[in-house]
Design a protein around this motif. Structure first.
Motif, mmCIF file in Angstrom:
data_model
loop_
_atom_site.group_PDB
_atom_site.id
_atom_site.type_symbol
_atom_site.label_atom_id
_atom_site.label_comp_id
_atom_site.label_asym_id
_atom_site.label_seq_id
_atom_site.Cartn_x
_atom_site.Cartn_y
_atom_site.Cartn_z
ATOM 1 N N GLY A 65 -13.701 23.706 7.599
ATOM 2 C CA GLY A 65 -13.481 22.356 7.086
ATOM 3 C C GLY A 65 -12.258 21.633 7.567
ATOM 4 N N THR A 66 -11.516 22.201 8.528
ATOM 5 C CA THR A 66 -10.322 21.517 9.042
ATOM 6 C C THR A 66 -10.187 21.723 10.541
ATOM 7 O OG1 THR A 66 -8.797 23.392 8.780
ATOM 8 C CG2 THR A 66 -9.084 21.916 6.861
ATOM 9 N N LEU A 67 -9.288 20.925 11.128
ATOM 10 C CA LEU A 67 -8.810 21.164 12.484
ATOM 11 C C LEU A 67 -7.497 21.939 12.398
ATOM 12 C CD1 LEU A 67 -9.315 17.612 14.045
ATOM 13 C CD2 LEU A 67 -10.968 19.465 13.881
ATOM 14 N N HIS A 68 -6.888 22.217 13.537
ATOM 15 C CA HIS A 68 -5.597 22.898 13.560
ATOM 16 C C HIS A 68 -4.589 22.191 12.666
ATOM 17 C CE1 HIS A 68 -1.925 24.761 14.951
ATOM 18 N NE2 HIS A 68 -1.453 23.573 15.315
ATOM 19 N N GLY A 69 -3.818 22.975 11.934
ATOM 20 C CA GLY A 69 -2.772 22.419 11.089
ATOM 21 C C GLY A 69 -3.279 21.746 9.837
ATOM 22 N N GLY A 70 -4.551 21.973 9.490
ATOM 23 C CA GLY A 70 -5.101 21.366 8.292
ATOM 24 C C GLY A 70 -5.513 19.917 8.452
ATOM 25 N N ALA B 215 -7.696 16.748 8.838
ATOM 26 C CA ALA B 215 -9.036 16.494 8.300
ATOM 27 C C ALA B 215 -10.059 16.303 9.416
ATOM 28 C CB ALA B 215 -9.010 15.253 7.410
ATOM 29 N N THR B 216 -11.273 16.762 9.160
ATOM 30 C CA THR B 216 -12.321 16.675 10.175
ATOM 31 C C THR B 216 -12.795 15.251 10.406
ATOM 32 O OG1 THR B 216 -14.024 17.111 8.501
ATOM 33 C CG2 THR B 216 -13.144 19.007 9.695
ATOM 34 N N ASP B 217 -12.528 14.342 9.460
ATOM 35 C CA ASP B 217 -12.964 12.965 9.693
ATOM 36 C C ASP B 217 -12.125 12.276 10.766
ATOM 37 O OD1 ASP B 217 -10.596 12.440 8.355
ATOM 38 O OD2 ASP B 217 -11.546 11.546 6.591
ATOM 39 N N SER B 218 -11.125 12.981 11.303
ATOM 40 C CA SER B 218 -10.375 12.446 12.440
ATOM 41 C C SER B 218 -11.168 12.576 13.745
ATOM 42 C CB SER B 218 -9.032 13.151 12.581
ATOM 43 O OG SER B 218 -9.199 14.535 12.852
ATOM 44 N N VAL B 219 -12.288 13.312 13.702
ATOM 45 C CA VAL B 219 -13.178 13.418 14.859
ATOM 46 C C VAL B 219 -14.498 12.759 14.495
ATOM 47 C CG1 VAL B 219 -14.350 14.959 16.465
ATOM 48 C CG2 VAL B 219 -12.108 15.586 15.570
ATOM 49 N N GLY B 220 -14.823 11.696 15.183
ATOM 50 C CA GLY B 220 -16.046 10.963 14.873
ATOM 51 C C GLY B 220 -16.793 10.566 16.120
#
Length: 302
Positions: free
Chosen positions: A111-116, A118-123
């Motif tokens: 549920g996250t990218l590196h360092g926590g 948020a995944t909604d930063s990739v769209g």
């Protein structure tokens, strides 16, 4: 490796390789002093590419090859006057044939990218955080090549074979080199030589790579980058329920940019002949501000 063992390893590596913050991850180890020190690796002024040629023909490991077409119109006449030859390219960056770099936004885990992040930063329009743009000024440092087939006395490792932390340590000793903090570590498994001599195969299903536990070695030495002539991950996976454990550990837990499907067949013989396995290395990804990776042509300077 069981899922519980993998989870414990993930937590251990993440805690041991935490960086100061920001979006560069382990690239923070490439301080000006270390870059300056890396330039002292240059003695002969020789440059060697670590990239394979971009492939435009399909194969078992490359079902979506790069597309290259010339943009000449059928009615164009080049016989007089000024004209320009023009072309265009399109590429599946994260395939199993072409040399590329993985940005820190490439791996989504639990549920996250590196360092926590948020995944909604990739769209659908790209990545707004941790993209390959963080390396816009280049990645320059001391490169070290550890040649595992040389250590084992074979031309290449067979698909499915794992490189262990012990292999990395023994290769250091055999090659009389030591991996240190901020180094760009390159691990040869012989993937490119095997492919050249035996032909391409379905590398997504079977390939040599690092065992997940080998990442302990990288954490101990606090390397800045990891690159391999395969995918860095072994297939089939050595970790229960996780197909790309090295990607998860390196990118997501440790903040390492990964370089996949490089080629070391030009570099390794030179290192062997000169009796040294460290060099200045310059990596310049394309400036793709929202991208999860880039084709790449690292240059070793000896």
């Amino acid at each position: 490796m069981t899922k519980a063992e993998f989870d414990a390893l993930y937590r251990r590596l993440a805690s041991r390789t935490a960086w100061a913050g920001g979006d560069r991850g382990a690239l923070d180890a490439l301080t000006p002093d270390r870059v300056l020190a890396a330039t002292r690796e240059v003695r002969a002024g020789r440059t060697i590419t670590l990239a394979a040629p971009v492939e435009t023909s399909p194969g078992p490991d490359n079902p979506e090859p790069a597309r290259h077409r010339m943009r000449r119109q059928p009615e164009e006449d080049f016989s007089s006057g000024l004209h320009f030859a023009k072309d265009s390219f399109a590429m599946n960056v994260h395939g199993d044939a072409d040399s590329h770099i993985d940005a820190l936004c490439h791996v989504i885990y639990d549920g996250t990218l590196h360092g926590g992040v948020a995944t909604d930063s990739v769209g659908p329009d790209g990545a707004t955080a941790l993209s390959v743009e963080v390396a816009r000024d280049g990645i320059v440092g001391r490169g070290v090549l550890l040649d595992i087939p040389r250590l084992r006395g074979v031309p290449w490792l067979e698909p499915g074979d794992d490189v262990t932390a012990d292999d990395l340590g023994f290769a250091e000793t055999a090659q009389q080199v030591r991996v240190t903090e901020g180094d760009l570590l390159f691990v040869r498994v012989g993937h490119r030589r095997r492919r050249a001599e035996l032909g391409a195969w379905h590398a997504a299903e079977a390939r040599a790579g690092l065992h997940p536990s080998a990442l302990e070695f990288l954490a101990e030495r606090r390397v800045a980058v990891l690159g391999g002539d395969g995918n860095n991950d072994t297939a089939p996976s050595s970790a229960e329920g996780i197909d790309f454990p090295v990607h998860v550990l390196a990118v997501h837990a440790m903040g390492l940019h990964l370089l996949d499907y490089l080629q070391f067949e030009g570099l390794a013989p030179v290192c062997e002949a000169e009796g040294r396995w460290s060099f200045l290395c310059v990596i310049a990804p394309l400036r793709l501000p929202d991208a999860t990776g880039s084709p790449v042509n690292p240059i070793a300077v000896l």
